[in-house]
Enzyme design. Structure first.
Site, PDB file in Angstrom:
ATOM      1  N   SER A 127      -6.319   4.205   8.809  1.00 42.64           N
ATOM      2  CA  SER A 127      -6.978   4.114   7.687  1.00 42.64           C
ATOM      3  C   SER A 127      -6.353   2.987   6.782  1.00 42.64           C
ATOM      4  CB  SER A 127      -7.041   5.655   6.824  1.00 42.64           C
ATOM      5  OG  SER A 127      -7.270   5.490   5.574  1.00 42.64           O
TER       6      SER A 127
ATOM      7  N   ASP B  43     -13.936   3.097   7.479  1.00 44.79           N
ATOM      8  CA  ASP B  43     -12.610   3.809   6.770  1.00 44.79           C
ATOM      9  C   ASP B  43     -13.378   4.438   5.685  1.00 44.79           C
ATOM     10  OD1 ASP B  43     -10.161   4.680   6.259  1.00 44.79           O
ATOM     11  OD2 ASP B  43     -10.328   3.432   4.620  1.00 44.79           O
TER      12      ASP B  43
ATOM     13  N   LYS C 209      -7.790  -1.397   6.349  1.00 44.61           N
ATOM     14  CA  LYS C 209      -8.177  -1.995   4.933  1.00 44.61           C
ATOM     15  C   LYS C 209      -7.136  -2.888   4.782  1.00 44.61           C
ATOM     16  CE  LYS C 209      -7.918   1.941   2.331  1.00 44.61           C
ATOM     17  NZ  LYS C 209      -7.913   3.498   2.888  1.00 44.61           N
TER      18      LYS C 209
ATOM     19  N   HIS D 207       0.960  -1.045   0.016  1.00 45.98           N
ATOM     20  CA  HIS D 207       0.015   0.071   0.131  1.00 45.98           C
ATOM     21  C   HIS D 207       0.942   1.091  -0.068  1.00 45.98           C
ATOM     22  CE1 HIS D 207      -3.960   1.950   0.610  1.00 45.98           C
ATOM     23  NE2 HIS D 207      -3.277   2.815   1.422  1.00 45.98           N
TER      24      HIS D 207
ATOM     25  N   ARG E  41     -12.762  13.037   5.807  1.00 45.14           N
ATOM     26  CA  ARG E  41     -11.569  13.819   6.004  1.00 45.14           C
ATOM     27  C   ARG E  41     -11.270  14.193   4.635  1.00 45.14           C
ATOM     28  NH1 ARG E  41      -7.940   8.699   6.403  1.00 45.14           N
ATOM     29  NH2 ARG E  41      -6.283  10.384   6.747  1.00 45.14           N
TER      30      ARG E  41
HETATM   31  N1  URA Z   1      -4.307   6.110   2.001  1.00 49.52           N
HETATM   32  C1  URA Z   1      -5.120   5.701   2.699  1.00 49.52           C
HETATM   33  O1  URA Z   1      -5.663   4.520   2.637  1.00 49.52           O
HETATM   34  N2  URA Z   1      -5.643   6.311   3.725  1.00 49.52           N
HETATM   35  C2  URA Z   1      -5.130   7.602   4.280  1.00 49.52           C
HETATM   36  O2  URA Z   1      -5.575   8.207   5.037  1.00 49.52           O
HETATM   37  C3  URA Z   1      -3.936   8.076   3.060  1.00 49.52           C
HETATM   38  C4  URA Z   1      -3.610   7.011   2.408  1.00 49.52           C
END
Ligand code: URA
Length: 430
Positions: free
Chosen positions: A186, A164, A190, A86, A171
């Site tokens: 966040s 999220d 996930k 990620h 956000r």
């Molecule tokens: N990527 C995410 O999944 N969440 C964030 O808050 C920032 C980048």
């Protein structure tokens, strides 16, 4: 009788700089997901968290509560090791596209839950939807079948960490994105819910990243690596440069085309280098030591994996990628060498051109974005194209040009003043 909570009291607790208890966090996330806390109350709480922070214990509980808000997948019995990566978000960051295909071609499976653009940063799902027919919604059964057959799937998080999804959208429109505990929770909610056996994080640092400095990015990386370990998922983070855009394109269809160039064995050096390095990290965590990720780009096996993944999700790569209706090219007024190109300026330019959203749920323009003709350190002759801007709505050119102005400089050539290139990989944790 259990403790009862109410949103105004908990907002005030955080506003005044106090800790939220585990029970309060569980209640907040559960009630917000169920819709019994109003958006404006959660917006106020997010701003209080943004300003006051959360400690490691609060962040761990916030993350666990977000995971518990939805389903948690498990691919232990898949027959291949699973691993994912990620990125915390950057400009021109199309790495996921070639990367999942390289790792699949090397024998691991990548279940990649992805998101949409956030602020000035692009989102993998927005990019893939530039491909005709591509569908990012996958049932768990289809996902499992695709991981077994193809080894890669990129899908909308959907039922994973639904808290999220709501918080991410809120956000984005309340100026509360750049908060370390909110980003860490966040990303990790996930990724831990998605069930990959191991995780590599690409923590971006620099003007175009949410973390502007190396110490901030280190702190975020350490927090996320600890969250992964606490949930039994081996996690490693690389800190990578995001002062300048990655590659030579920013914008959804433009970036897909560049990713296809990389998969065809070409493409910009930095995109290739980061893809290969992240793939090596993922394969090491997955326990695969006998495969060369770079070879899969040269021999076409990564391209085969990408084509198979896109086809399995309804995409048709034989349909030409969308091209914006209008373009404008910025040329050099004088010769020299292209100096630094500011990632934030280019990200904002692409966003103004229509590549990103200013309202939740808004459609992005698939063809909008920026092509960079001269990258930092490259020679420039007077009159040559430096950037091409693309959009379907030409009234966007003025504001877009204003974002780009001042975001780059052609420096006159002065003998004996070589510019030191900034390293792409800045650090690793652990
Ligand atoms: N990527 C995410 O999944 N969440 C964030 O808050 C920032 C980048």
């Amino acid at each position: 009788m259990g403790v009862t909570f109410d949103a105004p009291t908990l907002i005030a607790t955080k506003r005044d700089g106090h800790r939220l208890t585990d029970a309060a966090i569980d209640w907040l996330i559960g009630a917000y997901t169920a819709g019994t806390i109003a958006e404006e109350q959660m917006a106020a709480l997010l701003m209080a968290i943004f300003l006051r922070g959360m400690d490691a214990g609060e962040t761990a509980r916030w993350t666990a509560a977000m995971i518990a808000s939805g389903e948690r997948m498990d691919f232990c019995d898949l027959g291949r090791p699973t691993v994912d990566k990620h990125s915390t978000g950057g400009v021109g960051d199309k790495i996921t596209l070639p990367l999942v295909a390289v790792v699949a071609a090397c024998g691991a499976a990548v279940p990649q839950a992805s998101g949409r653009g956030l602020g000035h940063t692009g989102g993998t799902l927005d990019k893939l939807e530039a491909i005709a027919g591509f569908d990012p919604t996958l049932s768990t059964a289809r996902l499992r079948a695709q991981l077994t057959d193809v080894g890669a799937a990129i899908f909308a998080a959907g039922a994973l960490a639904p808290a999220d999804a709501k918080l991410y959208a809120l956000r984005d429109i309340t100026a509360t994105v750049e908060s370390l505990p909110l980003i860490a929770s966040s990303v990790m909610s996930k990724k831990l819910a998605e069930g990959a056996g191991a995780l590599v994080l690409d923590v971006k640092v620099g003007s175009g990243a949410f973390m502007k400095s190396v110490p901030q990015a280190n702190e975020l990386a350490e927090l996320m690596v600890e969250l992964g370990a606490a949930h039994g998922v081996p996690t490693r983070a690389l800190l990578t440069d995001m002062n300048r855009p990655l590659g030579a394109t920013v914008g959804n269809a433009l970036e897909v085309a560049e990713a296809l160039d990389v998969l065809a064995g070409g493409g910009p050096d930095d995109v290739v280098a980061l893809t290969v390095r992240l793939a090596a990290e993922m394969l090491a965590l997955a326990g695969i030591s006998d495969k060369d990720p770079a070879a899969t780009l040269a021999d076409g096996t990564a391209m085969d994996a990408f084509v198979a993944m896109v086809a399995a999700q309804g995409g048709d790569l034989s349909v030409p990628l969308p091209v914006a209706a209008c373009s404008e090219t910025i040329t050099a007024s004088a010769g020299g060498t292209m100096g630094e190109i500011d990632a934030m300026a280019v990200g904002m330019t692409a966003w103004r051109l229509g590549a990103g959203r200013s309202r939740p749920g808004q459609r992005v323009q698939a063809g909008a974005g920026v092509r960079i003709h001269r990258r930092p350190g490259e020679p420039v002759c007077a009159g040559e194209p430096l950037f091409t801007l693309y959009t379907d709505t030409p009234e966007r050119f003025g504001p877009a040009r204003a974002e780009l102005d001042g975001g780059y400089r052609v420096v006159p050539d002065v003998p004996n003043t070589p510019t030191a290139p900034r390293p792409l990989i800045i650090g690793a944790i652990p």
